[in-house]
Each structure stands twice: as structure tokens, then as C-alpha cells.
Design an enzyme around this catalytic site. Structure first.
Site, short mmCIF file in Angstrom:
data_model
loop_
_atom_site.label_atom_id
_atom_site.label_comp_id
_atom_site.label_asym_id
_atom_site.label_seq_id
_atom_site.Cartn_x
_atom_site.Cartn_y
_atom_site.Cartn_z
NE ARG A 35 6.97 -0.21 -6.26
CZ ARG A 35 5.93 -1.13 -6.25
NH1 ARG A 35 5.58 -1.39 -7.59
NH2 ARG A 35 5.49 -1.74 -5.59
CE LYS A 218 -8.86 -14.59 3.88
NZ LYS A 218 -8.47 -15.07 2.50
N GLY A 374 1.43 -3.20 2.47
CA GLY A 374 0.60 -2.38 1.60
C GLY A 374 -0.26 -1.34 2.35
N GLY A 397 5.61 -7.50 0.76
CA GLY A 397 6.19 -9.15 0.89
C GLY A 397 7.16 -9.22 1.34
#
Ligand code: AMP
Length: 417
Positions: A35, A218, A374, A397
Site C-alpha cells: 500500500r 456465500k 481479497g 470492499g
């Protein structure tokens, strides 16, 4: 919206929202500096122009309290090394006016963790949503958040947002602060621009056939993504753990495989919508089943509709991979999010590795490929293929919310949308 490339920072102070939320070990040493390296092109451009830098970021989740373990002071030396110049540190991000005012051209000031102030996230602290006083507390916190953002803005002449990972949050430093700069003095950094362009390339300017590969555990966490993609893609491959809910919903016998019973109606809705919209929905036809959730489990290929009791689907079978290879290699645009098996277990990583290879091969043949979220990023890294796809998104996200079709507050605040 102005472009950072067209802006000259000479003699100006730029406050830059970076994502320096890097992982640290127990000794406070950085274990992965991706990062920090990601922000360097933007920071170097500003310094090379003759500007000065005020860097702000969050680290971890201190929830509005000072926590020395999450102090950005720990990474000041690493930032200095990355920029090849000294970095000053302001130990209180809301009281850095003097330090900022004293900055000369080419100098760098790093502010302490923004989230030591609850105002950064702007959520009321110590009060539950069902409390009658919650709305008033929220209103007050929003006012304090605006004040906090105004203080940060007062340090600089220009605002640059280069923190894609937090672009989906309307925080003081990611969005609210932009209100205190006019349209000619706020912009996206290079990293943000790359992310936004990569997502636009697939969502707005996709070449067809466009294929989305959605895997992972999921259905519930990716339903909004799947629904938005149904209006855009030609092929939708659904693999990994989430596929079993679709199979069970059709009456299949999935043994002990991962699934969500309450999402079976939604799975059937997705299937019907795909049919109506002419989207080729490709589900798994064969899985590698295991007799327990472990790398050393016994394994065998089974028909996805007939998984024996006591066995669970853990990886994509060859029959599924054959179908998916054909679809992926014929695609001109590919979006991949989520592994098609339990790739953390060496013995069940084959399917995900194959998908990574197909995406890399399609890219070599001219397709545009975006990999994000991710675990799929971890997967392309694991198979050493990160540099063989068009773009690997760093903001899990934020990327998912963008694919859901949501406007990212961090981007909207600058674009003025
Ligand atoms: P997500 O965060 O939703 O992208 O899910 C990623 C996780 O899904 C990884 O940890 C995988 O191990 C897991 N996963 C993928 N396929 C399966 C499967 N067939 N059974 C259980 N977990 C799976």
C-alpha cells in the site's frame, strides 16, 4: 473534474488521503508494504512539481481512541524510505496546523491515525441504533465530522484522494473534506484513477463477449453484485461454495456442501432473470468432493447434483473447468471475483489455479481482465499470474460496491456527482 497529470503543484501544499493501513507484526514492523508503494507515484509527482505533502491515513480500527499500537508514527521511516526524503510526523492529526504551515516545498508531513478521532468515521460512539437519542447523537456527530474535515482541509491548498480501499466510505478524510475545496483544487491520485478506470472498463465500456466469474463462499455476500452484472454480461460463471445453493435450489443432492437454504429462492430468481435477459449462466456440473473439510481428506470427482451424504464439494471438477475454459477463452472482457474452490488447501486449489491460467491466456489473446476482491487477488498472486491479467484491484470492499452499481462516495465527492 481535473486530472492530476494536468495539475502543477509548485508552491502548493497538498493534503493526500492515502491508504497506509499496512499490516504490522508484534514488533510494529511492516509485513507488507504494497500500500505504501502504491501511493508513491502520486506523492512523487507532487514533490517533483515543487509541492509539499501532508499525508493522512487510517490504520486498523482504534474506534475513536488513541491506541499506540496503531500509531502511524511506526511507519514514518518506511514512508521516508519510499520517498527518499525525511518525513515529519504530526502526533495529533487535528492539531497539525502549525506543522503544516511550516512546510516548505518538497517537505513531507505525516499525520497521526485519523481514526483516533471518532469524527473520521462519523458514527456516534457508545449509543445503540435503537436508542431514542440515537438520531440526535448522529446529527451531532455529523456536525463534528464536518468540523474535523474542515480542520484537515485548512492545512492545504489542494486535496488529493488516492485511497481506493476506503472510497466506499463517506468519512471525513475520504469524502467530507472535498466540500472545502473548489472543483479546481481536488482530484483523484494515480492509484485511484487506475482503479476507477479499470472498473469503468468493465462496467461501462466492456467489449463483448463479457464474462463474469463469481466464486467464493456465500451467495448472500455477492447477491447484489450478481444482480447488477446480469444487466451487463453475456456469460456469468458461478463457482465455489456459493454454487451449491443454486444446485440445491434446483433439487440437487449436495451432501454436506456449503450452502444457504434461505437464499435458494434468490438463486432461482437469478436463474430466471439470467434466462430472461439472455445471459448464459454457467454453474458447476462436477465437483471434487471431500469426506471432511481438510487438505488431507479423501477426494473424488462427483456429479454436482449427486454428492453423497458425508461428502462436500471443495473444488471445481474437470467437467466444470472444461466448460469454463471455453467460455473464458472466447471472452473479450473478464471480471473475476472469488475462488472456485477452497484454494487455501493445496489439494483443492487446482480449479482456482486453472481459472487463473484461463484468464491469463484470454488476456494474452487480447481480452481485458479485471481481478478483484481479497481472495481472488490472493489466488492470482499464489499462482504467480498477477502480472498476466490486465488489472488487479486492491480495494476489495470498494470494488465490490462499485460492481454492485453503487456510486463510491470518495469518487463522487471529487467528481461532483
Ligand atoms: P469470499 O470471501 O466470499 O470470496 O470467499 C472466499 C472463500 O470461499 C475462500 O476462503 C474459499 O476457501 C471459500 N470457498 C470457495 N469454494 C468453497 C467450497 N466449495 N466450500 C467451502 N468454501 C469454499
Amino acid at each position: 473534474m481535473i486530472n492530476i497529470n494536468d495539475f502543477n503543484f509548485a508552491g502548493l501544499k497538498a493534503i493526500v488521503r492515502v491508504d497506509f493501513n499496512v499490516p504490522l507484526n508484534e514488533k510494529g514492523e511492516i509485513t507488507d508494504d504494497t500500500r505504501i508503494r502504491g501511493a508513491v507515484p502520486t506523492l512523487k509527482k507532487i514533490l517533483a512539481d515543487g509541492g509539499s505533502l501532508i499525508l493522512m491515513s487510517h490504520m486498523g480500527k482504534p474506534k475513536g481512541k488513541v491506541n499506540p499500537k496503531l500509531s502511524l508514527g511506526q511507519i514514518a521511516n518506511a514512508v521516508a524510505a519510499a520517498l527518499a526524503r525525511p518525513v515529519k510526523f504530526a502526533p495529533d492529526c487535528a492539531k497539525a496546523a502549525d506543522a503544516a504551515a511550516a512546510l516548505k516545498a518538497g517537505e513531507v508531513l505525516l499525520l497521526e491515525n485519523l481514526r483516533f478521532y471518532a469524527e473520521e468515521e462519523g458514527k456516534p460512539v457508545g449509543i445503540e441504533k435503537d436508542d431514542p437519542a440515537y438520531n440526535e447523537a448522529k446529527k451531532q456527530m455529523k456536525e463534528r465530522q464536518a468540523e474535523f474535515a474542515k480542520t484537515l482541509a485548512s492545512y492545504a491548498d489542494v486535496y488529493v484522494n488516492d485511497a481506493f480501499g476506503t472510497a466506499h466510505r463517506r468519512h471525513a478524510s475520504t469524502a467530507v473534506i472535498a466540500d472545502y475545496f473548489d472543483a479546481d483544487h481536488k482530484m483523484l491520485g494515480f492509484l485511484m484513477e487506475k482503479e476507477v478506470t479499470a472498473i469503468d472498463n468493465v462496467l461501462k465500456n466492456a467489449q463483448h463477449p463479457f464474462t463474469a466469474i463469481i466464486g467464493g463462499s456465500k451467495v448472500s455476500s455477492k447477491l447484489a453484485v450478481i444482480k447488477n452484472l446480469l444487466d451487463k454480461v453475456d456469460n456469468l460463471i458461478i463457482g465455489g461454495g456459493m454454487g451449491f445453493t443454486f444446485i440445491k435450489a434446483q433439487g440437487g443432492h449436495i451432501g454436506d456442501s456449503l450452502h444457504e437454504d434461505d437464499l435458494m429462492p434468490e438463486a432461482l430468481n437469478v436463474m430466471a432473470a439470467a434466462k430472461e435477459k439472455g445471459v448464459n449462466l454457467s454453474l458447476s456440473v462436477q465437483t471434487i468432493a471431500a469426506n471432511e473439510f481438510s487438505n488431507d481428506a479423501e477426494r473424488k470427482p462427483v456429479d454436482i447434483f449427486n454428492i453423497p451424504d458425508g461428502w462436500e464439494g471443495m473444488d471445481a471438477g474437470e467437467e466444470s473447468l472444461k466448460n469454463w475454459k471455453e467460455i473464458i477463452l472466447a471472452s473479450k472482457t473478464i471480471l473475476w471475483n472469488g475462488p472456485v474452490g477452497v484454494f487455501e488447501f493445496e489439494n483443492f486449489a487446482h480449479g482456482t489455479g486453472e481459472i487463473a491460467k484461463y484468464v491469463a491466456e484470454a488476456t494474452k489473446n487480447g481480452a481485458y481482465s479485471l481481478v478483484g476482491g481479497g481472495d481472488s487477488v490472493a489466488a492470482v498472486n499464489k499462482f504467480g499470474l498477477a502480472d498476466q491479467v490486465s488489472y488487479v484491484s486492491t480495494g476489495g470492499g470498494a470494488m465490490l460496491e462499485a460492481i454492485e452499481g453503487k456510486t463510491l462516495p470518495g469518487v463522487a465527492a471529487i467528481k461532483g456527482e
